[in-house]
Motif scaffolding. Structure first.
Motif, PDB file in Angstrom:
ATOM      1  N   ARG A   8       0.998  -1.349  -0.013  1.00 54.56           N
ATOM      2  CA  ARG A   8      -0.089   0.142   0.155  1.00 54.56           C
ATOM      3  C   ARG A   8       0.974   1.208  -0.034  1.00 54.56           C
ATOM      4  NH1 ARG A   8      -3.115  -3.953   2.753  1.00 54.56           N
ATOM      5  NH2 ARG A   8      -5.310  -3.822   2.026  1.00 54.56           N
ATOM      6  N   VAL A   9       0.382   2.278  -0.542  1.00 54.69           N
ATOM      7  CA  VAL A   9       0.972   3.644  -0.580  1.00 54.69           C
ATOM      8  C   VAL A   9       1.934   3.996   0.849  1.00 54.69           C
ATOM      9  CG1 VAL A   9       1.039   6.057  -0.829  1.00 54.69           C
ATOM     10  CG2 VAL A   9       0.129   4.592  -2.503  1.00 54.69           C
ATOM     11  N   SER A  10       1.133   3.849   1.957  1.00 53.05           N
ATOM     12  CA  SER A  10       1.534   4.291   3.275  1.00 53.05           C
ATOM     13  C   SER A  10       2.796   3.212   3.631  1.00 53.05           C
ATOM     14  CB  SER A  10       0.319   3.801   4.403  1.00 53.05           C
ATOM     15  OG  SER A  10      -0.156   3.150   4.318  1.00 53.05           O
ATOM     16  N   GLU A  11       2.870   1.980   2.938  1.00 49.23           N
ATOM     17  CA  GLU A  11       3.961   1.288   3.563  1.00 49.23           C
ATOM     18  C   GLU A  11       5.206   1.335   2.699  1.00 49.23           C
ATOM     19  OE1 GLU A  11       1.545  -2.166   2.594  1.00 49.23           O
ATOM     20  OE2 GLU A  11       0.692  -2.407   4.463  1.00 49.23           O
ATOM     21  N   ILE A  12       4.943   2.184   1.311  1.00 49.00           N
ATOM     22  CA  ILE A  12       6.154   2.228   0.655  1.00 49.00           C
ATOM     23  C   ILE A  12       7.157   3.403   1.015  1.00 49.00           C
ATOM     24  CG2 ILE A  12       7.103   2.566  -1.805  1.00 49.00           C
ATOM     25  CD1 ILE A  12       4.066   1.788  -2.519  1.00 49.00           C
ATOM     26  N   ASP A  13       8.467   2.882   0.997  1.00 48.54           N
ATOM     27  CA  ASP A  13       9.434   4.069   1.280  1.00 48.54           C
ATOM     28  C   ASP A  13       9.407   5.363   0.369  1.00 48.54           C
ATOM     29  OD1 ASP A  13      12.585   4.857   1.895  1.00 48.54           O
ATOM     30  OD2 ASP A  13      12.449   4.729  -0.132  1.00 48.54           O
ATOM     31  N   GLU A  45      -6.712   4.719  -1.787  1.00 48.16           N
ATOM     32  CA  GLU A  45      -7.901   4.027  -1.432  1.00 48.16           C
ATOM     33  C   GLU A  45      -7.321   2.859  -0.501  1.00 48.16           C
ATOM     34  OE1 GLU A  45      -9.983   2.731  -4.633  1.00 48.16           O
ATOM     35  OE2 GLU A  45     -10.540   4.781  -5.369  1.00 48.16           O
ATOM     36  N   PRO A  46      -8.253   2.472   0.616  1.00 45.18           N
ATOM     37  CA  PRO A  46      -7.772   1.358   1.598  1.00 45.18           C
ATOM     38  C   PRO A  46      -7.301   0.081   1.017  1.00 45.18           C
ATOM     39  CG  PRO A  46      -9.967   2.437   2.248  1.00 45.18           C
ATOM     40  CD  PRO A  46      -9.635   2.963   0.939  1.00 45.18           C
ATOM     41  N   ASP A  47      -7.995  -0.234   0.057  1.00 42.54           N
ATOM     42  CA  ASP A  47      -7.506  -1.672  -0.582  1.00 42.54           C
ATOM     43  C   ASP A  47      -6.800  -1.682  -1.746  1.00 42.54           C
ATOM     44  OD1 ASP A  47      -9.664  -2.974   1.020  1.00 42.54           O
ATOM     45  OD2 ASP A  47     -10.887  -2.644  -0.247  1.00 42.54           O
ATOM     46  N   ALA A  48      -6.280  -0.410  -1.929  1.00 39.14           N
ATOM     47  CA  ALA A  48      -5.293  -0.152  -3.243  1.00 39.14           C
ATOM     48  C   ALA A  48      -4.013  -0.575  -3.049  1.00 39.14           C
ATOM     49  CB  ALA A  48      -5.213   1.244  -3.726  1.00 39.14           C
ATOM     50  N   GLU A  49      -3.323  -1.312  -3.897  1.00 39.33           N
ATOM     51  CA  GLU A  49      -2.012  -1.812  -3.810  1.00 39.33           C
ATOM     52  C   GLU A  49      -1.056  -1.596  -5.037  1.00 39.33           C
ATOM     53  OE1 GLU A  49      -2.162  -5.515  -0.946  1.00 39.33           O
ATOM     54  OE2 GLU A  49      -2.269  -6.037  -2.965  1.00 39.33           O
ATOM     55  N   LEU A  50       0.221  -0.947  -4.911  1.00 47.29           N
ATOM     56  CA  LEU A  50       1.091  -0.746  -5.893  1.00 47.29           C
ATOM     57  C   LEU A  50       1.734  -2.044  -6.251  1.00 47.29           C
ATOM     58  CD1 LEU A  50       2.201   3.021  -5.463  1.00 47.29           C
ATOM     59  CD2 LEU A  50       0.027   2.157  -6.810  1.00 47.29           C
ATOM     60  N   ARG A  67      -9.772  -2.413  -5.816  1.00 47.34           N
ATOM     61  CA  ARG A  67     -10.876  -2.791  -5.811  1.00 47.34           C
ATOM     62  C   ARG A  67     -12.056  -1.906  -6.371  1.00 47.34           C
ATOM     63  NH1 ARG A  67     -12.934  -7.208  -3.199  1.00 47.34           N
ATOM     64  NH2 ARG A  67     -11.059  -7.532  -1.971  1.00 47.34           N
ATOM     65  N   ASP A  68     -12.542  -2.278  -7.427  1.00 45.64           N
ATOM     66  CA  ASP A  68     -13.528  -1.361  -7.861  1.00 45.64           C
ATOM     67  C   ASP A  68     -14.930  -1.071  -7.121  1.00 45.64           C
ATOM     68  OD1 ASP A  68     -12.631  -0.178 -10.213  1.00 45.64           O
ATOM     69  OD2 ASP A  68     -13.574  -1.241 -11.618  1.00 45.64           O
ATOM     70  N   ASP A  69     -15.279  -2.417  -6.593  1.00 46.26           N
ATOM     71  CA  ASP A  69     -16.437  -2.256  -5.819  1.00 46.26           C
ATOM     72  C   ASP A  69     -16.359  -3.746  -5.076  1.00 46.26           C
ATOM     73  OD1 ASP A  69     -17.757  -4.173  -7.315  1.00 46.26           O
ATOM     74  OD2 ASP A  69     -18.531  -2.599  -8.632  1.00 46.26           O
ATOM     75  N   VAL A  70     -17.505  -3.954  -4.519  1.00 46.86           N
ATOM     76  CA  VAL A  70     -17.536  -5.421  -3.646  1.00 46.86           C
ATOM     77  C   VAL A  70     -17.465  -6.720  -4.664  1.00 46.86           C
ATOM     78  CG1 VAL A  70     -18.578  -4.689  -1.409  1.00 46.86           C
ATOM     79  CG2 VAL A  70     -19.897  -5.397  -3.419  1.00 46.86           C
ATOM     80  N   SER A  71     -17.582  -6.524  -5.949  1.00 46.43           N
ATOM     81  CA  SER A  71     -17.877  -7.426  -6.855  1.00 46.43           C
ATOM     82  C   SER A  71     -16.742  -7.545  -8.161  1.00 46.43           C
ATOM     83  CB  SER A  71     -19.131  -7.547  -7.366  1.00 46.43           C
ATOM     84  OG  SER A  71     -19.446  -6.513  -8.132  1.00 46.43           O
ATOM     85  N   ALA A  72     -15.889  -6.638  -7.999  1.00 46.05           N
ATOM     86  CA  ALA A  72     -15.004  -6.349  -9.197  1.00 46.05           C
ATOM     87  C   ALA A  72     -13.439  -5.940  -8.682  1.00 46.05           C
ATOM     88  CB  ALA A  72     -15.442  -5.512 -10.341  1.00 46.05           C
ATOM     89  N   ALA A  97      -0.196  -9.487 -10.490  1.00 39.15           N
ATOM     90  CA  ALA A  97      -1.230  -8.690 -10.320  1.00 39.15           C
ATOM     91  C   ALA A  97      -2.728  -9.365 -10.404  1.00 39.15           C
ATOM     92  CB  ALA A  97      -1.552  -7.346 -11.125  1.00 39.15           C
ATOM     93  N   VAL A  98      -2.638 -10.408 -11.544  1.00 42.17           N
ATOM     94  CA  VAL A  98      -3.928 -11.361 -11.736  1.00 42.17           C
ATOM     95  C   VAL A  98      -3.941 -12.109 -10.160  1.00 42.17           C
ATOM     96  CG1 VAL A  98      -4.736 -13.238 -13.017  1.00 42.17           C
ATOM     97  CG2 VAL A  98      -4.037 -11.052 -14.038  1.00 42.17           C
ATOM     98  N   GLU A  99      -2.869 -12.782  -9.951  1.00 43.28           N
ATOM     99  CA  GLU A  99      -2.823 -13.545  -8.920  1.00 43.28           C
ATOM    100  C   GLU A  99      -3.419 -13.045  -7.600  1.00 43.28           C
ATOM    101  OE1 GLU A  99       0.609 -15.950  -6.012  1.00 43.28           O
ATOM    102  OE2 GLU A  99       0.740 -16.000  -8.370  1.00 43.28           O
ATOM    103  N   ARG A 100      -2.846 -11.631  -7.498  1.00 47.60           N
ATOM    104  CA  ARG A 100      -3.045 -10.946  -6.146  1.00 47.60           C
ATOM    105  C   ARG A 100      -4.684 -10.701  -6.262  1.00 47.60           C
ATOM    106  NH1 ARG A 100      -2.832 -10.369  -0.962  1.00 47.60           N
ATOM    107  NH2 ARG A 100      -2.905  -8.276  -0.258  1.00 47.60           N
ATOM    108  N   CYS A 101      -5.190 -10.375  -7.439  1.00 46.95           N
ATOM    109  CA  CYS A 101      -6.735  -9.984  -7.599  1.00 46.95           C
ATOM    110  C   CYS A 101      -7.405 -11.275  -7.148  1.00 46.95           C
ATOM    111  CB  CYS A 101      -7.168  -9.717  -8.853  1.00 46.95           C
ATOM    112  SG  CYS A 101      -6.627  -8.110  -9.324  1.00 46.95           S
ATOM    113  N   ARG A 102      -6.837 -12.419  -7.545  1.00 48.28           N
ATOM    114  CA  ARG A 102      -7.525 -13.698  -7.025  1.00 48.28           C
ATOM    115  C   ARG A 102      -7.416 -13.975  -5.824  1.00 48.28           C
ATOM    116  NH1 ARG A 102     -10.448 -12.956 -10.466  1.00 48.28           N
ATOM    117  NH2 ARG A 102     -10.321 -13.524 -12.640  1.00 48.28           N
ATOM    118  N   GLU A 103      -6.515 -13.727  -5.046  1.00 51.95           N
ATOM    119  CA  GLU A 103      -6.236 -13.667  -3.449  1.00 51.95           C
ATOM    120  C   GLU A 103      -7.337 -12.791  -2.841  1.00 51.95           C
ATOM    121  OE1 GLU A 103      -2.378 -12.749  -2.645  1.00 51.95           O
ATOM    122  OE2 GLU A 103      -1.537 -14.659  -3.627  1.00 51.95           O
ATOM    123  N   GLN A 104      -7.512 -11.604  -3.312  1.00 48.74           N
ATOM    124  CA  GLN A 104      -8.211 -10.774  -2.542  1.00 48.74           C
ATOM    125  C   GLN A 104      -9.684 -11.060  -2.897  1.00 48.74           C
ATOM    126  OE1 GLN A 104      -6.456  -9.248  -0.698  1.00 48.74           O
ATOM    127  NE2 GLN A 104      -6.536  -7.220  -1.280  1.00 48.74           N
TER     128      GLN A 104
END
Length: 151
Positions: A8-13, A45-50, A67-72, A97-104
């Motif tokens: 997440r942005v807040s975790e990046i140097d 956004e809370p769920d956003a990851e770079l 996360r676009d919404d609860v279903s996408a 990224a596809v793998e991460r989306c599947r995890e989320q």
């Protein structure tokens, strides 16, 4: 082998975050001459990851997962440094990224808005056209989706 990172942005140097954002602005605003608000608020956004790829200490490529919404889910801002193109950085990031989306969100479709000339490239990752083409900042784009049924 280049390293792939995710946070997440807040975790990046701060220096790394600067380099990621500099790469995006260099590609989308300067190289593609598209004057638009690259920093659109979605990165924090809370769920956003770079995600980014590092080679020899430099950021070679980057993208973001939203996360676009609860279903996408959504992948966006895919950019590769000019010196790193053709070396597979973006492809490795897309796979991750596809793998991460599947995890989320295992059952959620993954959306992206592709520059039209990259339709076949995104197709390699299971994305298909999901609507009519449109212009964004003078560049032809198409909406694409990867459904959960794609392995």
């Amino acid at each position: 082998m280049p390293e792939i990172h995710r946070a997440r942005v807040s975790e990046i140097d701060p220096v790394t975050l600067y380099r990621i954002l500099w790469l995006r602005v260099s590609v989308f605003v300067v190289e593609q001459q598209a004057a638009y608000p690259e920093l659109d608020g979605r990165d924090i956004e809370p769920d956003a990851e770079l995600m980014w790829s590092v080679q020899d200490g430099a950021v070679a490529a980057t993208l973001r997962v939203l996360r676009d919404d609860v279903s996408a889910m959504r992948i966006g801002r895919v950019a590769t440094a000019e010196w790193a193109r053709g070396q597979g950085h973006a492809a490795r990031l897309m796979d991750a990224a596809v793998e991460r989306c599947r995890e989320q969100a295992p059952s959620a479709p993954i959306h992206l808005d592709a520059q039209l000339h990259l339709e076949d490239w995104y197709g390699r990752f299971g994305f298909v056209r999901a609507g009519a083409s449109y212009q964004e900042d003078g560049i032809p784009h198409i909406p694409m989706v990867r459904e959960t049924s794609v392995l």
